[in-house]
Design an enzyme around this catalytic site. Sequence first.
Site, mmCIF file in Angstrom:
data_model
loop_
_atom_site.group_PDB
_atom_site.id
_atom_site.type_symbol
_atom_site.label_atom_id
_atom_site.label_comp_id
_atom_site.label_asym_id
_atom_site.label_seq_id
_atom_site.Cartn_x
_atom_site.Cartn_y
_atom_site.Cartn_z
ATOM 1 N N GLN A 1 50.559 18.448 3.597
ATOM 2 C CA GLN A 1 50.309 19.591 4.476
ATOM 3 C C GLN A 1 51.630 20.289 4.801
ATOM 4 O O GLN A 1 52.588 19.670 5.264
ATOM 5 C CB GLN A 1 49.625 19.108 5.770
ATOM 6 C CG GLN A 1 49.215 20.218 6.717
ATOM 7 C CD GLN A 1 48.147 21.149 6.126
ATOM 8 O OE1 GLN A 1 47.199 20.716 5.491
ATOM 9 N NE2 GLN A 1 48.310 22.444 6.339
ATOM 10 N N LYS B 1 39.947 19.327 6.444
ATOM 11 C CA LYS B 1 39.961 18.945 5.026
ATOM 12 C C LYS B 1 39.359 17.556 4.860
ATOM 13 O O LYS B 1 38.549 17.320 3.953
ATOM 14 C CB LYS B 1 41.400 18.975 4.488
ATOM 15 C CG LYS B 1 41.911 20.403 4.295
ATOM 16 C CD LYS B 1 43.399 20.460 4.036
ATOM 17 C CE LYS B 1 43.853 21.915 3.993
ATOM 18 N NZ LYS B 1 45.312 22.080 3.910
ATOM 19 N N ASP C 1 46.804 21.161 -4.859
ATOM 20 C CA ASP C 1 47.223 22.387 -4.175
ATOM 21 C C ASP C 1 47.764 23.423 -5.163
ATOM 22 O O ASP C 1 47.979 24.577 -4.793
ATOM 23 C CB ASP C 1 48.342 22.057 -3.164
ATOM 24 C CG ASP C 1 47.846 22.136 -1.733
ATOM 25 O OD1 ASP C 1 46.799 22.773 -1.493
ATOM 26 O OD2 ASP C 1 48.509 21.562 -0.853
#
Length: 296
Positions: free
Chosen positions: A97, A53, A120
């Site tokens: 994460q 990422k 997200d």
Amino acid sequence: MATRIDGKAIAEERTATIARETAELVAGHGVRPGLAVVIVGEDPASQVYVRNKQRTAERCGFKSVKHALPADVSQNELLGVIGDLNADDSIHGILVQLPLPDGLDETTITQAVLPAKDVDGFHYVNVGKLAAGAVADAFVPCTPAGCMLMIERELGKDLSGKSAVVIGRSNIVGKPMAALLLAANATVTVTHSRTSDLPDVARQADILVAAVGRPNMVGASWIKPGAIVIDVGINRIDVDEGGETRSRLTGDVDFDGAMEVAAAVTPVPGGVGPMTITMLMDNTLRAARLAHGIHA
Ligand code: NAD
């Protein structure tokens, strides 16, 4: 023989567009999108995801920061880091994460990210917008957003008259996937571990999305001839290669079998995975524009 949907190539193309638009945003408005990734603990798979990422964020020309915290960090300390990032004007997207180590409550943590920086798409404000059909207004979770882009490339944006079956009902993939398909006018069935006659249900699908986590569960006999098959699953299996045992990634779909029946199939690896990262960049660029009132 079906088309192999090349997620890697589509993601590359999209990433190049994001990089170009980022350069225009910096040159025209002095705004550089900023993405912060928060990782807790040493989970090796998470380390790989975070590295990928960050690498893609840098390729896009973003400001990219990583906060690596030890597995025994307290919930309050982690909330403090998120609070600082929420208040930092140079950061437009915050990604925590998952999974988090035991002792940290994922719901509390994901709900602490400001909805406007929730790239997200896990904050309930964004979940609610998506559920209400306000797709253009929501940050949509990256994996289903990437799947949708691949489906649109095959079938167009309006899925009226198409039947879609989603296998899996997780908050990260299955449910938002179903909401996106519904918003595009597909007739959607969500299936899961308690569904009876799953192969029969799957066989009705013009669009079949598998997001389960069971290697090669979806065989050729589950697939309607001419269907579009999107394989979200990522499973690590041991295979015998010339007497040696090797670890290999495989999806939830029997790829070779599906290629005999379907119209188009995503491979694993090289299908949904690269799209997920690109959609994170897409969301971050959008968050930066929205934060500064700039229209695309
Ligand atoms: P999850 O474990 O949260 O959900 C799995 C879902 O599958 C559940 O809803 C469950 O009801 C359903 N299920 C389990 N066994 C089943 C069965 N026998 N028949 C029908 N349904 C069954 O998983 P998730 O987070 O949604 O991820 C699913 C898969 O997708 C995993 O392999 C994960 O690694 C992968 N994934 C890939 C990406 C990507 O970027 N490619 C992103 C997220 C998840």
